[in-house]
Design an enzyme around this catalytic site. Structure first.
Site, PDB file in Angstrom:
ATOM      1  N   ASP A 208       0.921  -1.196  -0.141  1.00 24.58           N
ATOM      2  CA  ASP A 208      -0.081  -0.097  -0.045  1.00 24.58           C
ATOM      3  C   ASP A 208       1.094   1.241   0.031  1.00 24.58           C
ATOM      4  O   ASP A 208       1.885   1.356   0.848  1.00 24.58           O
ATOM      5  CB  ASP A 208      -0.744   0.122   1.283  1.00 24.58           C
ATOM      6  N   GLU A 273       1.629  -0.005  -4.981  1.00 23.05           N
ATOM      7  CA  GLU A 273       0.841   0.865  -5.256  1.00 23.05           C
ATOM      8  C   GLU A 273       1.512   2.216  -5.165  1.00 23.05           C
ATOM      9  O   GLU A 273       2.104   2.507  -4.007  1.00 23.05           O
ATOM     10  CB  GLU A 273      -0.346   0.919  -4.288  1.00 23.05           C
ATOM     11  N   HIS A 335     -11.098  -1.332  -5.165  1.00 23.94           N
ATOM     12  CA  HIS A 335     -11.975  -0.801  -4.180  1.00 23.94           C
ATOM     13  C   HIS A 335     -11.781   0.694  -3.682  1.00 23.94           C
ATOM     14  O   HIS A 335     -12.377   1.155  -2.829  1.00 23.94           O
ATOM     15  CB  HIS A 335     -11.516  -1.629  -2.876  1.00 23.94           C
TER      16      HIS A 335
END
Length: 541
Positions: A208, A273, A335
């Protein structure tokens, strides 16, 4: 012919693979609390395997107060009770292996929850063992924050702590303090977390916000972005974040992590990411060569409001195939973003659109990430304001759509209450339009998006040019795209008309060709003159 973008590195299992992202809160509830869980994922893995995907990516399921729905971790090495237990995770992993599915999981190393033991110790005083595990700084003489840094969710990146009599940094919610990854012991602790999950048998990680791993130790002010105020939603958008993130030492941490992964068998996989106004620069930096991450999760299409051939060409052409530039990954939905079907189909949300976008995604050179429900052709779910859960959506309403519309429960049944997701009212409402697209409806329809998705994913898995072949553009106009995927002496020609009208073309369509996939299921008689509206074709030539 345009430049050829090559696949020159060894063919690890993840090259050209199709990943299926599962958002655990919204996949299947087995406990009757309205929230999806690990047992629910395990029960549905046969369905996932039937899609012909290679691997699954699980969004966070770790212990958390859920202020940011799992991206605020309070224990990296345990499962939150709302999702189950470590035994449930082990069972899920074992079942996935039986079905031939690889499993990667999210890791959130930029920050923790303020409930994490590390932070609870760090905030006690300025001299304890973990005092500098987070980013602490004194107030300015007037009591204001140390600098001008702004958080992604709005407002200052600094929160006053009365115990330390200092500010701590947070790039997101104030309950998500940023870890100090410059500190060797913090890196050691995170490497221990990495080994914990590798020892359990995971095949890799999605990392992340890698761009937020490290900051400028001098805490220099970010410069203004210069964006017009009418284009700004968050105070975050008013700065260029050159000091609060993307510090050059991030690469050293990633190299160290890669060394840990490479010490395990099985070609462990990492995808970064990177959220940045100039992500490509850092995507290359974080994935170049063979000593950093394997690939970077691409945002080019996730927030794109209007799909064109130019945007496809610009993105795919950015990754030439030089190992120094890394390996690309692509996603149209996830998401965090409104679903592609809703963004690109001008509200029509037809089966033709859904199939066309699937074809385009699955023919791209790189690794593909599909999001749960994409195979059903789901549009963004409708979530009225009173049902919103996403803190970003609530904070910025009505100027942003937020993330809840992409996180609504998976519709398993067209006839059961709550679309078969749960026996009780779910944490987010089920959109009635989604229930009508449930697998029990689509399984019985040979022309459905689901049936089409299975075949398209199977072809990507089994046809070498589509999976790992080089890419050569033939044309990229506003709404017309044509390129070849080439592997050895095999070539697949991919052609797409993204518009609502037929388009003439000026390239040669080979006389000797075999249609292997089309979103309309056949080759029209007038194909020699024009490409019909909203159609895509894969030809073996």
């Amino acid at each position: 012919m345009a430049d050829i973008f090559t696949t020159s590195s060894p063919n690890e299992w993840w090259r050209g693979a199709t990943f299926y992202q599962i958002y655990p809160r919204s996949f299947q509830d087995t406990t009757g609390n309205g929230v999806g869980d690990l047992k629910g994922i395990t029960e549905r893995l046969e369905y996932v395997a039937s899609l012909n995907v290679d691997a699954i990516w699980l969004s966070p399921f770790f212990t958390s107060p859920m202020k940011d729905f799992g991206y605020d971790v309070s224990d990296y090495c345990d499962v939150d009770p709302i999702f189950g237990t470590l035994e449930d995770f082990d069972n899920l992993l074992a079942r996935a292996k039986e079905l031939g599915l690889k499993v990667i999981i999210d890791q959130v190393y930029s920050h923790t929850s303020d409930q994490h033991n590390w932070f609870q110790e760090s905030r006690k005083n300025r001299t304890n063992y973990q005092a500098d595990w987070y980013i602490w700084a004194d107030a300015k003489p007037d009591g204001s924050p140390p600098n001008n840094w702004q958080a992604y969710f709005g407002g200052s990146s600094w929160q006053w702590d009365s115990s330390r009599k200092q500010y701590f940094m947070h790039n997101f919610l104030s309950s998500q303090p940023d870890l100090n990854l410059h500190h060797p012991r913090v890196q050691d602790a995170l490497m221990d977390v990495t080994r914990f999950w590798l020892d359990r048998g995971v095949d890799g990680f999605r990392l992340d916000v890698v761009n937020c791993f490290m900051h400028d130790p001098e805490l220099r002010d970010n410069p203004p972005s210069g964006r017009p105020i009418e284009d700004v939603v968050r105070s975050f958008d008013m700065q260029d974040h050159i000091y609060s993130e993307t510090h050059h030492e991030t690469v050293n941490f990633l190299t160290r992590m890669r060394w840990v992964l490479d010490s395990y068998e099985g070609n462990k996989f990492t995808v970064a990411e990177v959220s940045s106004p100039d992500p490509f620069k850092f995507q290359r930096e974080y994935t170049s060569g063979h000593s950093r991450l394997n690939t970077s999760y691409n945002f080019d299409f996730l927030y794109l409001d209007h799909l064109t051939g130019w945007s496809v060409s610009n993105s795919l052409s950015s990754w030439e195939g030089d190992p120094a530039h890394g390996w690309p990954s692509w996603a149209f939905s996830n998401h965090d973003a409104p679903r592609a079907l809703s963004r690109w189909s001008e509200g029509m949300n037809t089966i033709l659109h859904a199939k066309l976008y699937l074809m385009l995604l699955l023919s791209m050179r790189g690794t593909v990430f599909m999001y749960q429900g994409e195979e059903l052709g789901l549009p963004t779910g409708n979530v009225p304001f009173e049902f919103l859960q996403d803190p970003e959506a609530i904070e910025n309403w009505p100027h942003t759509l937020g993330r809840d519309g992409a996180r609504t429960p998976f519709p398993w049944s067209s006839t059961e209450d709550y679309a078969g997701f749960s026996k009780v009212e779910p944490w987010l409402p089920v959109d009635p339009a989604h229930a009508a697209l449930a697998p029990d409806v689509q399984e019985a329809d040979e022309d459905s998006t689901l049936v089409f998705a299975r075949e398209a994913i199977r072809l990507r898995r089994d046809v070498a040019p589509i999976r790992i072949g080089d890419l050569a553009f033939i044309t990229a106009e506003e709404y017309l795209i044509a390129y070849k995927r080439i592997e050895g002496d095999e070539t697949i020609l991919c052609v797409y008309n993204l518009s609502n009208r037929p388009l003439e073309y000026d390239f040669d369509l080979p006389k000797e060709r075999e249609l292997i996939l089309s979103n309309i299921g056949f080759e029209p008689a007038n194909i020699e003159n024009e490409i019909p509206a909203l159609t895509g074709y894969w030809w073996k030539i």
